[in-house]
Design a protein around this motif. Sequence first.
Motif, PDB file in Angstrom:
ATOM      1  N   ARG A   1     106.347  39.499  21.165  1.00  0.00           N
ATOM      2  CA  ARG A   1     107.776  39.648  20.875  1.00  0.00           C
ATOM      3  C   ARG A   1     108.112  39.839  19.399  1.00  0.00           C
ATOM      4  O   ARG A   1     109.268  39.732  19.007  1.00  0.00           O
ATOM      5  CB  ARG A   1     108.568  38.461  21.433  1.00  0.00           C
ATOM      6  CG  ARG A   1     108.361  38.306  22.925  1.00  0.00           C
ATOM      7  CD  ARG A   1     109.273  37.275  23.534  1.00  0.00           C
ATOM      8  NE  ARG A   1     109.137  37.274  24.998  1.00  0.00           N
ATOM      9  CZ  ARG A   1     109.883  36.565  25.811  1.00  0.00           C
ATOM     10  NH1 ARG A   1     110.841  35.803  25.331  1.00  0.00           N
ATOM     11  NH2 ARG A   1     109.697  36.621  27.110  1.00  0.00           N
TER      12      ARG A   1
ATOM     13  N   PHE B   1     107.946  28.420  30.768  1.00  0.00           N
ATOM     14  CA  PHE B   1     107.384  28.587  29.431  1.00  0.00           C
ATOM     15  C   PHE B   1     107.215  30.072  29.124  1.00  0.00           C
ATOM     16  O   PHE B   1     107.286  30.912  30.028  1.00  0.00           O
ATOM     17  CB  PHE B   1     106.043  27.854  29.316  1.00  0.00           C
ATOM     18  CG  PHE B   1     105.132  28.075  30.498  1.00  0.00           C
ATOM     19  CD1 PHE B   1     104.229  29.132  30.500  1.00  0.00           C
ATOM     20  CD2 PHE B   1     105.204  27.248  31.616  1.00  0.00           C
ATOM     21  CE1 PHE B   1     103.414  29.349  31.591  1.00  0.00           C
ATOM     22  CE2 PHE B   1     104.381  27.476  32.722  1.00  0.00           C
ATOM     23  CZ  PHE B   1     103.481  28.520  32.710  1.00  0.00           C
ATOM     24  N   MET B   2     107.002  30.364  27.837  1.00  0.00           N
ATOM     25  CA  MET B   2     106.807  31.764  27.401  1.00  0.00           C
ATOM     26  C   MET B   2     105.681  32.397  28.209  1.00  0.00           C
ATOM     27  O   MET B   2     104.636  31.779  28.401  1.00  0.00           O
ATOM     28  CB  MET B   2     106.411  31.788  25.922  1.00  0.00           C
ATOM     29  CG  MET B   2     107.562  31.869  24.949  1.00  0.00           C
ATOM     30  SD  MET B   2     108.215  33.543  24.769  1.00  0.00           S
ATOM     31  CE  MET B   2     106.921  34.322  23.777  1.00  0.00           C
ATOM     32  N   PRO B   3     105.886  33.631  28.674  1.00  0.00           N
ATOM     33  CA  PRO B   3     104.782  34.276  29.392  1.00  0.00           C
ATOM     34  C   PRO B   3     103.587  34.448  28.461  1.00  0.00           C
ATOM     35  O   PRO B   3     103.758  34.618  27.262  1.00  0.00           O
ATOM     36  CB  PRO B   3     105.367  35.632  29.780  1.00  0.00           C
ATOM     37  CG  PRO B   3     106.521  35.859  28.867  1.00  0.00           C
ATOM     38  CD  PRO B   3     107.039  34.507  28.496  1.00  0.00           C
ATOM     39  N   SER B   4     102.399  34.360  29.015  1.00  0.00           N
ATOM     40  CA  SER B   4     101.209  34.575  28.191  1.00  0.00           C
ATOM     41  C   SER B   4     100.517  35.837  28.670  1.00  0.00           C
ATOM     42  O   SER B   4     100.919  36.439  29.661  1.00  0.00           O
ATOM     43  CB  SER B   4     100.276  33.373  28.275  1.00  0.00           C
ATOM     44  OG  SER B   4      99.797  33.257  29.589  1.00  0.00           O
TER      45      SER B   4
ATOM     46  N   ASN C   1     105.211  41.164  25.702  1.00  0.00           N
ATOM     47  CA  ASN C   1     106.109  40.105  26.142  1.00  0.00           C
ATOM     48  C   ASN C   1     105.610  38.730  25.712  1.00  0.00           C
ATOM     49  O   ASN C   1     106.388  37.788  25.602  1.00  0.00           O
ATOM     50  CB  ASN C   1     106.268  40.167  27.665  1.00  0.00           C
ATOM     51  CG  ASN C   1     107.608  39.641  28.120  1.00  0.00           C
ATOM     52  OD1 ASN C   1     108.520  39.445  27.311  1.00  0.00           O
ATOM     53  ND2 ASN C   1     107.738  39.383  29.405  1.00  0.00           N
ATOM     54  N   ALA C   2     104.305  38.623  25.467  1.00  0.00           N
ATOM     55  CA  ALA C   2     103.761  37.355  24.991  1.00  0.00           C
ATOM     56  C   ALA C   2     103.829  37.271  23.467  1.00  0.00           C
ATOM     57  O   ALA C   2     103.560  36.223  22.896  1.00  0.00           O
ATOM     58  CB  ALA C   2     102.317  37.193  25.461  1.00  0.00           C
TER      59      ALA C   2
ATOM     60  N   ARG D   1     109.383  39.426  33.678  1.00  0.00           N
ATOM     61  CA  ARG D   1     108.052  38.827  33.570  1.00  0.00           C
ATOM     62  C   ARG D   1     107.005  39.746  34.182  1.00  0.00           C
ATOM     63  O   ARG D   1     105.845  39.715  33.822  1.00  0.00           O
ATOM     64  CB  ARG D   1     108.006  37.485  34.276  1.00  0.00           C
ATOM     65  CG  ARG D   1     108.849  36.453  33.571  1.00  0.00           C
ATOM     66  CD  ARG D   1     108.068  35.195  33.358  1.00  0.00           C
ATOM     67  NE  ARG D   1     108.714  34.402  32.316  1.00  0.00           N
ATOM     68  CZ  ARG D   1     108.230  33.299  31.809  1.00  0.00           C
ATOM     69  NH1 ARG D   1     107.071  32.828  32.239  1.00  0.00           N
ATOM     70  NH2 ARG D   1     108.859  32.654  30.861  1.00  0.00           N
TER      71      ARG D   1
ATOM     72  N   VAL E   1     102.877  43.352  29.103  1.00  0.00           N
ATOM     73  CA  VAL E   1     102.553  41.923  29.221  1.00  0.00           C
ATOM     74  C   VAL E   1     102.108  41.385  27.858  1.00  0.00           C
ATOM     75  O   VAL E   1     102.485  40.277  27.462  1.00  0.00           O
ATOM     76  CB  VAL E   1     101.465  41.709  30.309  1.00  0.00           C
ATOM     77  CG1 VAL E   1     100.873  40.315  30.214  1.00  0.00           C
ATOM     78  CG2 VAL E   1     102.065  41.934  31.691  1.00  0.00           C
TER      79      VAL E   1
END
Lengths: 463, 365
Positions: B21, A314-317, B18-19, B37, B15
């Motif tokens: 975008r 799943f999309m990173p959070s 990246n969540a 990631r 981070v």
Amino acid sequence: MPDRFYDVVVVGGGNAALCAAITAQRGGADVLLLEAAPEALRGGNSRHTRDIRYMHDRAGAFVTGAYTAEEFWEDLQRVTGGETDEALARLTISESADLGDWMPAHGVRWQQPLKGTLHLARTNVFFLGGGKAMVNAYYDTARKQGVEILYEAEVQRLNVDDGVFRSAVVARGGASGEVRAKAVVVASGGFEANIPWLKEYWGEAADHFVIRGTPYNQGRLLKELLAHGARPVGNPREFHAVAVDARAPKFDGGIVTRLDSVPFGIVVNREASRFYDEGEDFWPKRYAIWGGLIARQPGQIAYSIVDARGAGRFMPSVFPPLQAGSLTDLAGLLGLDARALVATVEAFNRAVRPGSFDPSRLDDCRTEGLEPPKSHWALPVDQPPFWAYPLRPGITFTYLGVTVNRQAQVVLRDGRPAPNLFAAGEVMAGNILGRGYLAGFGLTIGTVFGRIAGREAARHAVG
Amino acid sequence: MPSAELVQEAARQMVICNACRYCEGYCAVFPAMELRRAFSAQDLSYLANLCFDCRDCYYACQYAPPHEFAVNVPRVFAELRADTYRDYSWPRLLAGLYRRGGLAGGVISAVSVAAVLLLVLVLGGPGVLLSAHVGQAAFYRVVPYAAMVLPALAIALFGLAVLLAGAIRFWRDTGGSLREMLDGRALLRATADAFTLRYLAGGGAGCNYPDEGFSQSRRWLHHLVFYGFLLDLAATTVAAAYDHLLGRPAPYPLLSAPVVLGTLGGVMLVAGTVGLLVLKRRSDPAPAERRMVAMDVAFLLVLLLTSLTGLLLLALRETGAMGALLAIHLGMVAALFVTLPYGKFAHLVYRYAALIRGAIEQARA
């Protein structure tokens, strides 16, 4: 406070307010826009958006296919379960047809759909840079056009005589003053950031809600309009909420705090029990119901648990998962009863039937004889490391609003329209979206009714 | 290496990005980020060097300060780039110049000019500096051939070696073999992106300079500097060929290839560097980083002074100021080349390497 008599004063600083201000100014009116937030945080919830739904008859550079008025209307009927004013809904849809041209003409730029949102590639168009870039473009357009803009200007009261707007009482920088205008457009959002108001319906549970958007949506003007006899619309108790990370900031966390892990594991509550089918339907469709589900769980908290198989799908959070080598250790990290959690997971694992896992379709991996079931994508949760994300309801918007007519005039309880009192955006979206959620549709309502309100307010003020 | 705190801060911001975008349409950084990631120090220095500092993402960011997430990608990446330029240069002693870009640029320029003047005085006496020299090989009567060519060649070759060594080390550290770098399609793509400054176009409307409004000014001014520099390099190359292959030493007539190329390049450089200095001065300090600004200003000033002295020399080459001006101009050229591998010029090497890596990654993804 500017000591002038304006043609139109717009209350609010998000998408609907800006569309109203730009359109009213273009209609020949002298416009003052009052934004409660400081300049750096302007734009209300629009700053957290990224795409808008609009009707179009053919594919274009930024949409992959046609989205007809009829299909749009069917989608709306389905998500609202009929809680929509058909005339206003159809007006919204037909008036959305030119947004693909109107928005770029006012500085907004498009881009290809973001990765992970391809299910919206046909129906919605995405802004380059997201909602804040859109809001910036509109402010720039409004300023160049001559709209006067005041930040940190909080409207505290409207003076209204029998449905006729006279003036607004505005607080700014410790002083307060009265702004008079021939017409007002109220586009100041819902009340989702007003925790005491939410408590009227939800009690102490509201203390555990996360507000995804601006802290400035206090609903002061909504309350003011209702007090002046506006006819309410929408269920006051209801809001749209998604599952967000419990570690999110109380306000303004926006998109990055949402979690997409639910379909890839199980979700348990504080008692370590499952409470809803995690694989009921595709996540984009189901995404929107989990906030409401968690709001009704004890302590308004839940935990999404995935094992090594689900991790990375799943999309990173924004917050790292809590990680442990065993379920017992994970229970310790989460403060859950370890035996209860192990029992829940083992019962789930026993109920999982073999199938071929495929996240791109409603696959045949499901549980049997389990309540609640997991209908799709059910794989045993047994491969360490185990990950958990704590979840809270993340409130996006409230449904309560004021009734409007096709001219965006506020409709009073006795059915009369207020002649110079207009509403646009979240404060009246409940007329059209009385329930449910349709991605990018809040902005459609805001843009369409912002433009109508601006046009009609200017017409009222300058003829 | 960048400090642990800086790496941690940059990783924290990535981070969040990246969540989200939302910025993935702006440049090459965000699509490259999405392939990851977790963010190691090496990943971050690669991403930082892929950033053109257009600032579109900063003004579009709903998490920019005063939001508590305090995302400010242009700034944290500028800090990382300043560290890259320092860490990959050699020797360490000179790498310290990065810490004081402006001061170092000024000192080196002054020392270089003084050194050339002194050299001329020692070799030719004060008369040489103050008299007009005209005709064939007039420049060599001020500065003898060997004194002009040999140090220049040595400085340029040394600088080139430092930059090349840095580029190779950077490429390896950010995770690639040298063989991988020889990817024709990626090289072509990276070269096109570099020569067009594609990522300063901001998807059409331009980048956010000097403030949140969009403009193409930085891109066009940068083009003036870059292509002006190339023209001057071409002028020097043609002149060297005239001198060594055709036996025609400088100075050349006004309508000769070296003078036309050099003058055009010089004018472009002056216009571009002045424009960029003005733009820097007027630009929003919030997304900027102090060390990088100092480095930018130092490099632009050295470039500007080099071009100005060159143009002046051309204008006054038949007067009594010619000797002194030639010495001063040669001093500035020396300063420019001495500082090249230790100043903002280095961005060209690391950004190009990052663009190649970006093109390779996207082709694979």
